[in-house]
Design a protein around this motif. Sequence first.
Motif, PDB file in Angstrom:
ATOM      1  N   VAL A 151     -16.164   3.119   2.764  1.00 62.93           N
ATOM      2  CA  VAL A 151     -15.692   4.010   1.702  1.00 62.93           C
ATOM      3  C   VAL A 151     -16.852   4.419   0.793  1.00 62.93           C
ATOM      4  N   PHE A 152     -17.727   3.460   0.474  1.00 64.53           N
ATOM      5  CA  PHE A 152     -18.866   3.743  -0.383  1.00 64.53           C
ATOM      6  C   PHE A 152     -19.805   4.750   0.284  1.00 64.53           C
ATOM      7  N   VAL A 153     -20.127   4.504   1.553  1.00 63.79           N
ATOM      8  CA  VAL A 153     -21.058   5.384   2.261  1.00 63.79           C
ATOM      9  C   VAL A 153     -20.471   6.782   2.415  1.00 63.79           C
ATOM     10  N   ARG A 154     -19.185   6.849   2.779  1.00 59.46           N
ATOM     11  CA  ARG A 154     -18.547   8.147   2.960  1.00 59.46           C
ATOM     12  C   ARG A 154     -18.521   8.922   1.631  1.00 59.46           C
ATOM     13  N   SER A 155     -18.256   8.206   0.552  1.00 64.20           N
ATOM     14  CA  SER A 155     -18.246   8.856  -0.757  1.00 64.20           C
ATOM     15  C   SER A 155     -19.631   9.374  -1.118  1.00 64.20           C
ATOM     16  N   GLY A 156     -20.677   8.596  -0.780  1.00 63.92           N
ATOM     17  CA  GLY A 156     -22.040   9.032  -1.049  1.00 63.92           C
ATOM     18  C   GLY A 156     -22.416  10.276  -0.271  1.00 63.92           C
ATOM     19  N   VAL A 157     -22.012  10.330   0.997  1.00 65.25           N
ATOM     20  CA  VAL A 157     -22.310  11.500   1.827  1.00 65.25           C
ATOM     21  C   VAL A 157     -21.591  12.737   1.293  1.00 65.25           C
ATOM     22  N   LEU A 158     -20.312  12.573   0.932  1.00 65.74           N
ATOM     23  CA  LEU A 158     -19.558  13.697   0.385  1.00 65.74           C
ATOM     24  C   LEU A 158     -20.154  14.177  -0.928  1.00 65.74           C
ATOM     25  N   SER A 159     -20.588  13.228  -1.746  1.00 63.81           N
ATOM     26  CA  SER A 159     -21.188  13.586  -3.029  1.00 63.81           C
ATOM     27  C   SER A 159     -22.487  14.360  -2.830  1.00 63.81           C
ATOM     28  N   MET A 160     -23.322  13.920  -1.892  1.00 62.51           N
ATOM     29  CA  MET A 160     -24.566  14.630  -1.620  1.00 62.51           C
ATOM     30  C   MET A 160     -24.281  16.020  -1.075  1.00 62.51           C
ATOM     31  N   GLY A 161     -23.267  16.123  -0.223  1.00 61.47           N
ATOM     32  CA  GLY A 161     -22.882  17.438   0.284  1.00 61.47           C
ATOM     33  C   GLY A 161     -22.445  18.359  -0.837  1.00 61.47           C
ATOM     34  N   ALA A 162     -21.687  17.806  -1.791  1.00 61.43           N
ATOM     35  CA  ALA A 162     -21.257  18.604  -2.941  1.00 61.43           C
ATOM     36  C   ALA A 162     -22.450  19.039  -3.780  1.00 61.43           C
ATOM     37  N   THR A 163     -23.449  18.147  -3.918  1.00 65.42           N
ATOM     38  CA  THR A 163     -24.644  18.483  -4.681  1.00 65.42           C
ATOM     39  C   THR A 163     -25.392  19.647  -4.043  1.00 65.42           C
ATOM     40  N   LEU A 164     -25.549  19.606  -2.726  1.00 64.26           N
ATOM     41  CA  LEU A 164     -26.232  20.687  -2.013  1.00 64.26           C
ATOM     42  C   LEU A 164     -25.456  21.994  -2.148  1.00 64.26           C
ATOM     43  N   ALA A 165     -24.131  21.897  -2.080  1.00 67.00           N
ATOM     44  CA  ALA A 165     -23.296  23.096  -2.221  1.00 67.00           C
ATOM     45  C   ALA A 165     -23.475  23.713  -3.606  1.00 67.00           C
ATOM     46  N   ILE A 166     -23.542  22.855  -4.630  1.00 68.16           N
ATOM     47  CA  ILE A 166     -23.755  23.346  -6.002  1.00 68.16           C
ATOM     48  C   ILE A 166     -25.109  24.031  -6.113  1.00 68.16           C
ATOM     49  N   ALA A 167     -26.145  23.429  -5.497  1.00 72.50           N
ATOM     50  CA  ALA A 167     -27.485  24.017  -5.556  1.00 72.50           C
ATOM     51  C   ALA A 167     -27.517  25.386  -4.883  1.00 72.50           C
ATOM     52  N   ILE A 168     -26.870  25.490  -3.732  1.00 77.09           N
ATOM     53  CA  ILE A 168     -26.821  26.776  -3.018  1.00 77.09           C
ATOM     54  C   ILE A 168     -26.062  27.815  -3.839  1.00 77.09           C
ATOM     55  N   PHE A 169     -24.930  27.391  -4.404  1.00 77.68           N
ATOM     56  CA  PHE A 169     -24.132  28.296  -5.232  1.00 77.68           C
ATOM     57  C   PHE A 169     -24.927  28.769  -6.441  1.00 77.68           C
ATOM     58  N   ALA A 170     -25.627  27.834  -7.088  1.00 78.73           N
ATOM     59  CA  ALA A 170     -26.427  28.191  -8.263  1.00 78.73           C
ATOM     60  C   ALA A 170     -27.527  29.177  -7.899  1.00 78.73           C
ATOM     61  N   GLY A 171     -28.173  28.964  -6.742  1.00 81.43           N
ATOM     62  CA  GLY A 171     -29.211  29.892  -6.301  1.00 81.43           C
ATOM     63  C   GLY A 171     -28.658  31.283  -6.055  1.00 81.43           C
TER      64      GLY A 171
END
Length: 349
Positions: A151-171
């Motif tokens: 659960v911890f690892v899956r949450s970390g992967v999803l969180s990193m994916g969300a971070t990348l999505a935010i960065a792309i959206f911001a760009g």
Amino acid sequence: MTKRNGILWLVGGAGLALLVYLFRSRVHFDWAMFWQQLRFVSVGHVLAGIALIHATYWLRAVRWAVFVSPTKKVSAATLVGSQFIGFTAVALFGRLADLTRPYLVARRVGLSLSSQVAVYTIERMFDLGAAAVIFSCALACTPKDLPHHDVFVRSGVLSMGATLAIAIFAGAIRVAGGTVAGFARGTVGLVSKSAGESIATKILGFRDGLNALSSVRDFAVVVVLSLAMWGMIGLAYLETAHAFGHTPELGNLTFSRTMLLLAASIGGSLLQLPIIGWFTQIAVTATAMHTFYGAPIEAATACGAILLVVTFLCIIPGGLIFSQVEHVSLKRVAQESEAAGSAVGVADV
């Protein structure tokens, strides 16, 4: 507050009462154990958590000063009071008082409310991105022998994916914010014209906030401040858990494992109703500690109550002091900020 706020307050109260009624016979809760848990709390850990949280409000003032620096040079010290008063208004009146901070800053430094709402919008995006980075990095380092490791690892992967999505959206917004806003206005507007216009306004506000960072140096400073602030918030959660040293499930908690509690708390605070939201926040964090860490429900609830004080309610004394010093009525400024936000079309930011 407004009539709409009163309706939301009543609906939230009715919902909370219904939940208590439905689950009254399904959860065994030992109130004597709950009070015993509170009696043995380590005051030192609690004060350390409060100090960390108070420091983040100063960092917020510094970050806000960086955001407005291309338009007007202001010292961070002049914005500290607005941060304390604004968060105190949210603690007392709920998330509907969120515009208090940009309203106070705009009035304090002589800038338009719309420009400060743009800053507020970009501030929230940096908060989300910084929290996601710390969250994902910490969870990626959890030992494999810990319970719920997957659960911890899956949450970390999803969180990193969300971070990348935010960065792309911001760009995309920084490069072509007007085009994206027009597309949202045209597509969403087919279903609801008001919703399409609202989304377009938010996108343009986000673009304006991004444009406030006029140099790579400013961007780097904001990133460092955001990461430092959310690292301190995470440590405040850890200090609060360690205040319950007599409960091993909480007293031995590591920073990485605290991240799921932080995520649950953020989720529980998205819809913060006046006063009622305090109890729902305690319920959310207590459930997370009981589920993820196996802490007894009484200890988890006691920790949730102290966590609410450390991370949310501890701002109130400082906010009341600053409101007296700056001659601000909390209730009036919350009402004025909401009315001003409605006038410029940003009430739902």
